[in-house]
Scaffold this active site. Structure first.
Site, PDB file in Angstrom:
ATOM      1  N   LYS A  39      90.503  28.914 -85.151  1.00 17.50           N
ATOM      2  CA  LYS A  39      89.570  28.132 -84.338  1.00 17.50           C
ATOM      3  C   LYS A  39      89.554  28.729 -82.941  1.00 17.50           C
ATOM      4  O   LYS A  39      90.596  28.826 -82.289  1.00 17.50           O
ATOM      5  CB  LYS A  39      90.003  26.668 -84.291  1.00 17.50           C
ATOM      6  CG  LYS A  39      89.046  25.756 -83.533  1.00 17.50           C
ATOM      7  CD  LYS A  39      87.752  25.535 -84.279  1.00 17.50           C
ATOM      8  CE  LYS A  39      86.839  24.559 -83.512  1.00 17.50           C
ATOM      9  NZ  LYS A  39      85.560  24.335 -84.197  1.00 17.50           N
ATOM     10  N   ALA A 118      82.948  26.623 -81.624  1.00 25.21           N
ATOM     11  CA  ALA A 118      82.770  25.193 -81.347  1.00 25.21           C
ATOM     12  C   ALA A 118      81.294  24.956 -81.088  1.00 25.21           C
ATOM     13  O   ALA A 118      80.723  25.535 -80.166  1.00 25.21           O
ATOM     14  CB  ALA A 118      83.604  24.772 -80.141  1.00 25.21           C
ATOM     15  N   GLY A 119      80.644  24.138 -81.921  1.00 22.45           N
ATOM     16  CA  GLY A 119      79.217  23.912 -81.747  1.00 22.45           C
ATOM     17  C   GLY A 119      78.405  25.107 -82.214  1.00 22.45           C
ATOM     18  O   GLY A 119      78.818  25.862 -83.090  1.00 22.45           O
ATOM     19  N   ASN A 176      74.958  24.584 -96.521  1.00 23.17           N
ATOM     20  CA  ASN A 176      75.855  23.489 -96.862  1.00 23.17           C
ATOM     21  C   ASN A 176      75.155  22.423 -97.693  1.00 23.17           C
ATOM     22  O   ASN A 176      74.098  21.917 -97.309  1.00 23.17           O
ATOM     23  CB  ASN A 176      76.393  22.852 -95.576  1.00 23.17           C
ATOM     24  CG  ASN A 176      77.891  22.866 -95.533  1.00 23.17           C
ATOM     25  OD1 ASN A 176      78.553  22.785 -96.559  1.00 23.17           O
ATOM     26  ND2 ASN A 176      78.449  22.974 -94.331  1.00 23.17           N
TER      27      ASN A 176
END
Length: 214
Positions: A39, A118-119, A176
């Site tokens: 991450k 992130a985002g 997804n």
């Protein structure tokens, strides 16, 4: 640094990046490609990364040595916000050298590193650096996560425009299927539209479905 690092971004904060990252890592490990996830910056947590925890659950591995060494979650901030704001509120700037050192170590230990942002691509890391600026600097190929919810075509095409404008490599688009309450008509059309767009504009890019795991 080895050329085995893929940057995973999404069309927005609800695209399901972490789910897609965990699924892809599980698939590649199952094919004998030793894959670890990282991450870039975790916000909204204290002392651990909930995204890494989800990766490991989907991968079925439990926490790794690299997790215990904090190599997979080098920067964690408590406020659930964009990295530039979360770091400001915690009064601790993002240590990009620390992140890069961790990524380098992971790339040396594993065949592949899936580095989750992130985002979206335009999420600010600092007041002067967007996520996509960081990707350009490092030259990472991109895996873009999208879905079939209403609005996904717009967000996906805007992201692809940003990728093309900066001449970045789009390795894969992960579609997804996990989102709840999807309109099946919109969902099916969105998938077909994105697939046709990729064939025309990014013919070398893979389109992968991310199924709902039991």
């Amino acid at each position: 640094m080895k050329q085995n690092i893929y940057f995973v971004s999404g069309i927005d904060t609800d695209a399901g990046k972490s789910y897609a990252v965990g699924y892809l890592a599980r698939q590649w490990n199952g094919q004998g490609i030793r894959t670890i996830t990282q991450k870039l910056v975790q916000t909204g947590n204290d002392g651990y990364s909930e995204d890494i925890a989800l990766h490991r659950k989907l991968m079925g591995t439990g926490y790794t040595k690299e997790d215990e060494e904090m190599l997979t979650m080098p920067e964690i901030y408590s406020y659930p916000a964009s990295p530039h704001l979360a770091s400001r509120l915690d009064n601790r700037p993002i240590d990009f050298d620390k992140i890069e050192r961790a990524t380098r170590i992971l790339s040396e230990r594993y065949d592949v590193v899936l580095l989750e942002g992130a985002g979206g691509l335009m999420a600010p890391l600092t007041d002067d650096c967007l996520t996509i600026d960081y990707i350009v600097e490092k030259g990472y190929p991109i895996i873009l996560v999208t879905s079939g919810k209403l609005g996904s075509i717009n967000h996906t095409l805007l992201s692809l425009e940003a990728v093309a404008r900066r001449d970045l490599t789009l390795y894969m688009v992960a579609y997804n299927l996990f989102s709840e309450n999807q309109d099946k008509t919109i969902h099916n059309d969105t998938k077909q539209y994105i697939a046709a767009y990729l064939r025309k504009n990014f013919p070398e890019t893979q389109l992968m479905e991310v199924p709902v795991l039991d």
